[in-house]
Enzyme design. Structure first.
Site, mmCIF file in Angstrom:
data_model
loop_
_atom_site.group_PDB
_atom_site.id
_atom_site.type_symbol
_atom_site.label_atom_id
_atom_site.label_comp_id
_atom_site.label_asym_id
_atom_site.label_seq_id
_atom_site.Cartn_x
_atom_site.Cartn_y
_atom_site.Cartn_z
ATOM 1 N N LYS A 178 0.842 -1.193 0.000
ATOM 2 C CA LYS A 178 0.000 0.000 0.000
ATOM 3 C C LYS A 178 0.878 1.243 0.000
ATOM 4 O O LYS A 178 1.369 1.666 1.036
ATOM 5 C CB LYS A 178 -0.934 0.045 1.210
ATOM 6 N N GLY A 230 6.916 4.850 8.407
ATOM 7 C CA GLY A 230 6.148 6.088 8.465
ATOM 8 C C GLY A 230 6.311 6.774 9.802
ATOM 9 O O GLY A 230 7.316 6.590 10.503
ATOM 10 N N SER A 231 5.316 7.540 10.175
ATOM 11 C CA SER A 231 5.407 8.363 11.378
ATOM 12 C C SER A 231 5.318 7.508 12.637
ATOM 13 O O SER A 231 4.751 6.410 12.641
ATOM 14 C CB SER A 231 4.293 9.406 11.394
ATOM 15 N N THR A 232 5.859 8.050 13.720
ATOM 16 C CA THR A 232 5.795 7.359 15.005
ATOM 17 C C THR A 232 4.360 7.211 15.472
ATOM 18 O O THR A 232 3.977 6.169 16.023
ATOM 19 C CB THR A 232 6.619 8.127 16.047
ATOM 20 N N ALA A 234 1.576 6.929 13.632
ATOM 21 C CA ALA A 234 0.935 5.847 12.889
ATOM 22 C C ALA A 234 1.526 4.497 13.274
ATOM 23 O O ALA A 234 0.806 3.493 13.388
ATOM 24 C CB ALA A 234 1.075 6.088 11.389
ATOM 25 N N GLY A 235 2.840 4.458 13.492
ATOM 26 C CA GLY A 235 3.486 3.215 13.879
ATOM 27 C C GLY A 235 2.997 2.697 15.220
ATOM 28 O O GLY A 235 2.833 1.481 15.418
ATOM 29 N N GLU A 252 9.391 0.805 11.057
ATOM 30 C CA GLU A 252 10.503 1.727 10.816
ATOM 31 C C GLU A 252 9.926 3.132 10.895
ATOM 32 O O GLU A 252 9.184 3.551 10.004
ATOM 33 C CB GLU A 252 11.135 1.468 9.447
ATOM 34 N N CYS A 286 14.071 10.360 7.318
ATOM 35 C CA CYS A 286 14.112 9.955 8.724
ATOM 36 C C CYS A 286 15.538 9.924 9.259
ATOM 37 O O CYS A 286 15.751 10.082 10.460
ATOM 38 C CB CYS A 286 13.439 8.601 8.910
#
Length: 473
Positions: A178, A230-232, A234-235, A252, A286
């Protein structure tokens, strides 16, 4: 060149989408529509997972020998190498990366990953025999984990897709990718190459969609493992969803890396290096080392020189080979970065160059003025929070021990550098900084080496074997 598309790549074939929803890809430079492509829906994800499930449970891919899979991935590598220029242009068009960076990294780095993973796969002990503790031999097999969901960000779309796709393919997994809705175009180009390389039907799907559809993919019962970059924020959500379901996951996430300049560093060479390591991809990386740690006695000298260097960098049209800083990917990102610039001034940091407001001569585009703050306290939010834009914080330190402490005083431990004339001293600093990858007088990722970090950068990203294979005896 037109980038419009009317089909989704589901199960290895171009398929009519389940809905009429579309994604408008907006140029970050002109703010004009450059393409319209289908937006994946929950129904499309269900179809993609069903195809991947059937291909894994009943198809040939996981039952091929490693050598057979290697042969097909090698064919993909050759096709990819032949289309690097096209891939670079597509990524620049959709997300605004300067064409110089796209030609240097956005397109070649993914191909280099393919070659590195192929080299690992050729030497990997897929099956081995060892003496057992009870007198008989034990056969240890490394087996594919199953259906993989790979969710990629917009900043380095192909790099993050292939870091998941290629190990999964080599291991015998099937995969649903995705891409971010900001960057669906490079995935379509990759799909063309997968077909030509001979990847069997059902093995790979590429469905660009938004967050809600991504969450449906993460929680889908047909998915065995999730790999996310992606972002922290969302992670954290994805990690929680996978934890509730006891589902394997690799995360990651973000970074707030530090570049430590020691007192003996060659300042000219260091500043030239920091143009890349601190401001790569216009700061949308990042691993960018946006905290610059300098000896307190040389703070004003180094900070001033860094500000002059950054102020001289050309900001402009990402398709121009001379541009060094391009636009942010979207208006929301432009606004986010500018809010941090304003915050830095409120916190008392000294603005040395840049600031809020549109760069001169650019009437359109989501541009931010490259900014350097001096006299930054590491407790300030601009030093602790990931900004993801061309904003650098110069932080003074009194001793090497204090520099190491400041570098480690962060929720993130992803990357870093040290700049010095004494390589052994640099290596000693590197050993003491808690970061996944570290450079002495440079920063590059070697794709044959593990990549990961500590604390908020995530989990499960430092080992190809752990991420894609299960072991049974």
């Amino acid at each position: 060149m037109t980038y419009d598309h009317d089909a989704l790549f589901i199960g290895g074939t171009w398929t009519k989408p389940a809905t009429d929803a579309t994604i408008e890809v907006i140029s970050p430079h002109s703010e004009e529509v450059v393409a319209r492509v289908p937006e994946g829906s929950v129904q499309d994800i269900d179809a993609a997972v069903a195809a991947a499930r059937t291909a894994f449970d009943e198809g040939p891919w996981p039952r091929m020998s490693p050598a057979e899979r290697i042969e097909i991935v090698q064919a993909l590598s050759g096709l990819y190498a032949g289309r690097l220029g096209e891939m670079a242009e597509v990524i620049t068009a959709e997300m605004g990366s300067t064409i110089s960076f796209s030609n240097l990294a956005q397109a070649p780095a993914p191909w280099m990953q393919i070659e590195a993973f192929l080299a690992i796969a050729r030497e990997f002990p897929w099956e081995s025999r060892r003496a057992g503790a009870l007198g008989s031999d034990v056969v240890v097999r490394h087996e594919p984990v199953g259906v993989v969901a790979a969710i990629a960000p917009w900043n380095v779309p192909q790099f993050t897709v292939l870091s998941k796709l290629i190990p999964a393919l080599l291991a015998g997994c099937t995969i649903v990718v995705k891409p971010a809705p900001e960057t669906p175009l490079d995935g379509n180009l990759l799909a063309e190459m997968l077909i030509e390389a001979g990847v069997p039907e059902g093995v790979v799907s590429i469905v660009a969609a938004g967050r809600e559809v991504g969450e449906h993919l993460v929680t889908h019962p047909g998915v065995d493992k999730v790999a996310f970059t992606g972002s922290t924020t969302a992670g954290r959500r994805i990690g929680a969803l996978c934890g509730e379901r006891l589902k394997r996951v690799s995360l990651e996430l973000g970074g707030k890396s530090a570049a430590i300049i020691l007192d003996d560093a060659d300042l000219t060479a260091t500043l030239e290096g920091l143009k890349f390591t601190a401001l790569m991809n216009s700061g949308q990386a990042c691993v960018a080392q946006t905290r610059v740690l300098v000896p307190v006695g040389r703070h004003d000298e180094i900070a001033g020189a860094l500000a002059e260097t950054v102020a001289a960098m050309k900001v402009g049209d990402p398709s121009d080979l001379e541009s060094e800083i391009g636009p942010m990917v979207a208006r929301r990102q432009q606004e986010r970065v500018e809010s941090y610039i304003a915050l830095g001034q409120e916190e008392g940091a000294r603005l040395l160059t840049g600031g809020t407001g549109r760069p001169a001569g650019l009437d359109t585009g989501w541009y931010v003025r490259p900014t350097v703050f001096g006299g930054v306290d590491n407790r300030m939010r601009i030093a602790q929070e990931e900004i993801f834009g061309p904003v650098l914080s110069v932080i003074p330190y009194g001793s090497v021990e204090e520099a190491v402490r400041i570098a480690n005083d962060s929720d993130y431990g992803l990357a870093g550098t040290v700049w010095t004339a004494d390589q052994e001293a640099g290596l000693e600093v590197a050993r003491r900084v808690r970061a996944g990858t570290y450079g002495v007088n440079t920063y590059t990722m070697d794709f044959a080496a593990p990549f990961g970090g500590s604390r908020r950068p995530g989990s499960g990203g430092s080992s190809v074997r752990r991420a894609w294979l299960s072991t049974r005896s």
